[in-house]
Design a protein around this motif. Structure first.
Motif, mmCIF file in Angstrom:
data_model
loop_
_atom_site.group_PDB
_atom_site.id
_atom_site.type_symbol
_atom_site.label_atom_id
_atom_site.label_comp_id
_atom_site.label_asym_id
_atom_site.label_seq_id
_atom_site.Cartn_x
_atom_site.Cartn_y
_atom_site.Cartn_z
ATOM 1 N N ALA A 16 -15.698 24.506 2.759
ATOM 2 C CA ALA A 16 -14.558 23.508 3.237
ATOM 3 C C ALA A 16 -14.252 22.439 2.228
ATOM 4 C CB ALA A 16 -15.456 22.759 4.409
ATOM 5 N N HIS A 17 -14.940 21.992 1.371
ATOM 6 C CA HIS A 17 -14.745 21.156 0.184
ATOM 7 C C HIS A 17 -13.766 21.826 -0.798
ATOM 8 C CE1 HIS A 17 -16.833 17.733 1.522
ATOM 9 N NE2 HIS A 17 -18.063 18.406 1.433
ATOM 10 N N VAL A 18 -13.959 22.965 -1.067
ATOM 11 C CA VAL A 18 -12.991 23.741 -1.781
ATOM 12 C C VAL A 18 -11.595 23.896 -1.170
ATOM 13 C CG1 VAL A 18 -12.571 25.982 -3.084
ATOM 14 C CG2 VAL A 18 -14.869 24.823 -3.287
ATOM 15 N N ALA A 19 -11.629 24.217 0.043
ATOM 16 C CA ALA A 19 -10.331 24.317 0.694
ATOM 17 C C ALA A 19 -9.574 23.051 0.560
ATOM 18 C CB ALA A 19 -10.795 24.719 2.231
ATOM 19 N N CYS A 20 -10.457 21.886 0.755
ATOM 20 C CA CYS A 20 -9.747 20.709 0.773
ATOM 21 C C CYS A 20 -9.240 20.409 -0.677
ATOM 22 C CB CYS A 20 -10.748 19.573 1.015
ATOM 23 S SG CYS A 20 -10.307 17.837 0.759
ATOM 24 N N LEU A 21 -9.967 20.812 -1.781
ATOM 25 C CA LEU A 21 -9.577 20.425 -3.020
ATOM 26 C C LEU A 21 -8.048 21.434 -3.506
ATOM 27 C CD1 LEU A 21 -12.980 20.376 -4.908
ATOM 28 C CD2 LEU A 21 -11.294 18.461 -4.799
ATOM 29 N N ARG A 22 -8.235 22.769 -2.984
ATOM 30 C CA ARG A 22 -7.171 23.532 -3.004
ATOM 31 C C ARG A 22 -6.109 22.832 -2.084
ATOM 32 N NH1 ARG A 22 -7.995 29.778 -1.885
ATOM 33 N NH2 ARG A 22 -5.821 29.789 -3.262
ATOM 34 N N GLY A 23 -6.137 22.439 -0.986
ATOM 35 C CA GLY A 23 -5.053 21.792 -0.239
ATOM 36 C C GLY A 23 -4.312 20.740 -1.148
ATOM 37 N N CYS A 24 -5.345 19.931 -1.925
ATOM 38 C CA CYS A 24 -4.662 18.684 -2.647
ATOM 39 C C CYS A 24 -4.233 19.273 -3.970
ATOM 40 C CB CYS A 24 -5.615 17.893 -2.939
ATOM 41 S SG CYS A 24 -6.591 16.748 -1.632
ATOM 42 N N GLY A 26 0.840 -1.105 0.105
ATOM 43 C CA GLY A 26 -0.038 0.202 0.099
ATOM 44 C C GLY A 26 0.817 1.398 0.044
ATOM 45 N N THR A 27 2.032 1.257 0.299
ATOM 46 C CA THR A 27 2.910 2.324 0.341
ATOM 47 C C THR A 27 2.823 3.032 -1.024
ATOM 48 O OG1 THR A 27 4.406 1.271 1.829
ATOM 49 C CG2 THR A 27 5.329 3.290 0.872
ATOM 50 N N HIS A 28 3.016 2.489 -2.041
ATOM 51 C CA HIS A 28 3.181 3.072 -3.469
ATOM 52 C C HIS A 28 1.805 3.498 -3.945
ATOM 53 C CE1 HIS A 28 6.835 1.512 -3.072
ATOM 54 N NE2 HIS A 28 7.092 0.748 -4.428
ATOM 55 N N PRO A 43 -0.893 7.725 -2.358
ATOM 56 C CA PRO A 43 -1.357 8.913 -2.870
ATOM 57 C C PRO A 43 -2.595 8.668 -3.954
ATOM 58 C CG PRO A 43 1.181 8.966 -2.990
ATOM 59 C CD PRO A 43 0.638 7.388 -2.701
ATOM 60 N N ALA A 44 -2.654 7.601 -4.560
ATOM 61 C CA ALA A 44 -3.685 7.342 -5.471
ATOM 62 C C ALA A 44 -4.977 6.922 -4.517
ATOM 63 C CB ALA A 44 -3.405 6.100 -6.303
ATOM 64 N N VAL A 45 -4.838 6.373 -3.534
ATOM 65 C CA VAL A 45 -5.954 6.117 -2.580
ATOM 66 C C VAL A 45 -6.479 7.327 -1.934
ATOM 67 C CG1 VAL A 45 -6.612 5.110 -0.102
ATOM 68 C CG2 VAL A 45 -5.392 3.645 -1.857
ATOM 69 N N ALA A 46 -5.400 8.390 -1.779
ATOM 70 C CA ALA A 46 -5.858 9.653 -1.113
ATOM 71 C C ALA A 46 -6.680 10.231 -2.078
ATOM 72 C CB ALA A 46 -4.949 10.418 -0.643
ATOM 73 N N LEU A 47 -6.299 10.416 -3.342
ATOM 74 C CA LEU A 47 -6.786 11.190 -4.511
ATOM 75 C C LEU A 47 -8.431 10.630 -4.711
ATOM 76 C CD1 LEU A 47 -6.679 12.842 -7.364
ATOM 77 C CD2 LEU A 47 -5.941 11.099 -8.427
ATOM 78 N N PHE A 48 -8.341 9.074 -4.772
ATOM 79 C CA PHE A 48 -9.674 8.642 -5.170
ATOM 80 C C PHE A 48 -10.630 8.844 -3.982
ATOM 81 C CE2 PHE A 48 -7.413 6.614 -8.607
ATOM 82 C CZ PHE A 48 -8.100 6.955 -9.590
ATOM 83 N N ARG A 49 -10.196 8.942 -2.689
ATOM 84 C CA ARG A 49 -10.987 9.011 -1.550
ATOM 85 C C ARG A 49 -11.468 10.489 -1.639
ATOM 86 N NH1 ARG A 49 -7.955 6.047 3.235
ATOM 87 N NH2 ARG A 49 -8.627 3.945 2.963
ATOM 88 N N GLY A 50 -10.545 11.533 -1.852
ATOM 89 C CA GLY A 50 -10.931 12.719 -1.952
ATOM 90 C C GLY A 50 -12.237 12.777 -3.077
ATOM 91 N N LEU A 51 -11.745 12.157 -4.093
ATOM 92 C CA LEU A 51 -12.797 12.516 -5.239
ATOM 93 C C LEU A 51 -14.157 11.762 -5.229
ATOM 94 C CD1 LEU A 51 -10.467 12.358 -8.378
ATOM 95 C CD2 LEU A 51 -11.775 14.383 -7.383
#
Length: 133
Positions: free
Chosen positions: A61-69, A13-15, A18-26
Motif C-alpha cells: 500500500a505504501h509503495v502504491a502511494c509512492l508510485r502514485g506520487c 496555502g494554495t502555493h 503540493p509541498a505540504v502533500a509531499l512532506f506529509r507523504g514523506l
C-alpha cells in the motif's frame, strides 16, 4: 520558485499545497523507511517487507502511494516487480533534511507543532526501526 502562501488570506496555502502533500507523504514513518531502503537500490516488495519488518499488505500500500506520487517506479522482472526511486531529487531533499536536523541538533523532534503530538501514547509500535543509508 519561492514557496509562499501569498499576501492575502484568500489564497493562503494554495502555493504550498503540493509541498505540504509531499512532506506529509514523506512524514509517514513506513513510507520514509521505504524511501530510505530504495535509496540503496532496487527492491522487491518481499525485500522491503523483510528489511522493514512490516506486513506485505502494508508495504504494498505504501509503495502504491509512492508510485502514485511519482516518487517510485516499478519494472517487471519475470513475474516480480522491482521498485526504485524515480526522482534523484528526492535523495537531495533527504540529504538536506539530514543536514538541517544535524544543524539544529534534532530540535524539531521537540517542537510541539512538528513532533508526534497527534500520535497516541505507545504509538511507536507500528513504526519501523530507524533506517540508515
Amino acid at each position: 520558485m519561492a514557496m509562499t502562501a501569498g499576501d492575502d488570506d484568500s489564497g493562503r496555502g494554495t502555493h504550498l499545497s503540493p509541498a505540504v502533500a509531499l512532506f506529509r507523504g514523506l512524514g509517514d514513518p513506513a513510507r520514509l523507511a521505504i524511501v530510505h531502503e530504495l535509496a540503496r537500490g532496487e527492491r522487491r516488495i518481499v525485500d522491503l517487507t523483510r528489511a522493514l519488518g512490516l506486513a506485505q499488505s502494508t508495504v504494498s500500500a505504501h509503495v502504491a502511494c509512492l508510485r502514485g506520487c511519482g516518487l517510485v517506479d516499478g519494472r517487471p522482472v519475470g513475474r516480480q516487480m522491482l521498485y526504485r526511486l524515480s526522482r534523484p531529487e528526492l535523495l537531495a531533499v533527504l540529504a538536506a533534511a539530514e543536514q538541517l536536523l544535524a544543524a539544529t541538533g534534532n530540535a524539531v523532534a521537540l517542537c510541539p507543532a512538528g513532533g508526534d503530538r497527534d500520535r497516541p501514547a505507545g504509538g511507536d509500535r507500528d513504526r519501523p526501526a530507524a533506517v540508515s543509508r
